[in-house]
Design an enzyme around this catalytic site. Structure first.
Site, PDB file in Angstrom:
ATOM      1  N   VAL A  46       0.863  -1.183   0.000  1.00 35.63           N
ATOM      2  CA  VAL A  46       0.000   0.000   0.000  1.00 35.63           C
ATOM      3  C   VAL A  46       0.894   1.226   0.000  1.00 35.63           C
ATOM      4  O   VAL A  46       1.834   1.317   0.803  1.00 35.63           O
ATOM      5  CB  VAL A  46      -0.926   0.038   1.232  1.00 35.63           C
ATOM      6  N   ASP A  49       6.982   5.874   0.794  1.00 34.19           N
ATOM      7  CA  ASP A  49       8.275   5.196   0.933  1.00 34.19           C
ATOM      8  C   ASP A  49       8.559   4.752   2.357  1.00 34.19           C
ATOM      9  O   ASP A  49       9.721   4.594   2.765  1.00 34.19           O
ATOM     10  CB  ASP A  49       9.416   6.080   0.425  1.00 34.19           C
ATOM     11  N   ARG A  50       7.502   4.557   3.131  1.00 32.35           N
ATOM     12  CA  ARG A  50       7.601   4.078   4.519  1.00 32.35           C
ATOM     13  C   ARG A  50       8.320   5.054   5.444  1.00 32.35           C
ATOM     14  O   ARG A  50       8.738   4.674   6.537  1.00 32.35           O
ATOM     15  CB  ARG A  50       8.274   2.705   4.575  1.00 32.35           C
ATOM     16  N   LEU A  51       8.445   6.307   5.038  1.00 34.28           N
ATOM     17  CA  LEU A  51       9.005   7.333   5.925  1.00 34.28           C
ATOM     18  C   LEU A  51       7.860   7.972   6.705  1.00 34.28           C
ATOM     19  O   LEU A  51       7.536   9.152   6.544  1.00 34.28           O
ATOM     20  CB  LEU A  51       9.788   8.374   5.121  1.00 34.28           C
TER      21      LEU A  51
END
Length: 210
Positions: A8, A190-192
Site C-alpha cells: 500500500v 516510501d515508509r518514511l
C-alpha cells in the site's frame, strides 16, 4: 496469494512537527471525527492489550466510549479475561487502528475503574438488547453450544420483562486508561512515516524515526 507481495502506498496526509501544538486530545478528536466523516467502520474501535497471569500480552478489540482530558474509557464485564487481568495488573495499551485514514493513535498507561455514576450514565444510553446481553453472558466463560447461550438470553429477557430501567449488572463496568505515553502515527510515502510521541503530563513532543 502471498501476503509478502501486498503493498500500500501511503499518501493520505502528513503529521507536521507542530501537529500537537493544541494538545493530544485535540488531535485525537480531530482524527476520530475525520474517520467518522469518512465513514470508516467502527472509528471508535480500539485494540486493547493487557497482561495475563503468565505475564504474556493479550489483545482484543473493544469500543472506546469516551475520550477526554483524563484519557479513554471503555466498558466490559469485570469477570471477563480482560477484567481479571486488569484487576491483577492495572495497566494497558490501546491502539486506534484508523487504517482507512492511514493513521494510528497509540496510548499506554495505568487503568482504573470509573465511578458507579459514570457507568450508570453510559449504561442508560445502551439499547435494551445490549443491556440484556450483558446480563445473559458470563463473558469469557466456556459454554457448550450457541443454543445454551441463547437460552440464557431467553431466561434473562423473561426475568426483566417487567423491569424498566434494567439495572447495571454487578459484574459489568467502565475502565479509564490514563495515558502516560501517546503516539500519533501517519503513514507516508516510501515508509518514511510520521510518528509524534508525548509523555503526559510533559507536553514535550518527540519525533520518532519510522
Amino acid at each position: 496469494m502471498d501476503v509478502a507481495d501486498l503493498r500500500v502506498a501511503y499518501r493520505f496526509g502528513e503529521l507536521a512537527d507542530g501537529g500537537l501544538a493544541d494538545g493530544w486530545l485535540t488531535l485525537a478528536r480531530t482524527w476520530i471525527e475525520e474517520a467518522i466523516a469518512a465513514r470508516l467502520p467502527e472509528p471508535n474501535a480500539i485494540v486493547l492489550a493487557t497482561i495475563d497471569a503468565d505475564g504474556a500480552p493479550a489483545t482484543r478489540t473493544v469500543l472506546c466510549k469516551a475520550i477526554d482530558e483524563r484519557g479513554i474509557v471503555f466498558y466490559t464485564g469485570t469477570r471477563s479475561n480482560k477484567g481479571q487481568e486488569l484487576a491483577a495488573h492495572p495497566v494497558a495499551a490501546v491502539t486506534f487502528p484508523l487504517i482507512g485514514m492511514e493513521r494510528q493513535i497509540h496510548l499506554r498507561g495505568p487503568v482504573e475503574r470509573v465511578s458507579a455514576e459514570e457507568t450508570l450514565e453510559y449504561w442508560n444510553h445502551r439499547p435494551r438488547g445490549s443491556q440484556l446481553g450483558a446480563w445473559a453472558s458470563h463473558q469469557s466463560a466456556p459454554i457448550a453450544t450457541r443454543e445454551d447461550l441463547e437460552a440464557q438470553l431467553v431466561e434473562v429477557t423473561a426475568r426483566f420483562a417487567d423491569v424498566d430501567p434494567i439495572p447495571v449488572p454487578p459484574h459489568w463496568g467502565g475502565y479509564l486508561l490514563r495515558p502516560r505515553l501517546i503516539e500519533f502515527w501517519q503513514g507516508r510515502a516510501d515508509r518514511l512515516h510520521d510518528r509524534l510521541r508525548i509523555h503526559p503530563p510533559d507536553p514535550t513532543v518527540i519525533r520518532l524515526q519510522p
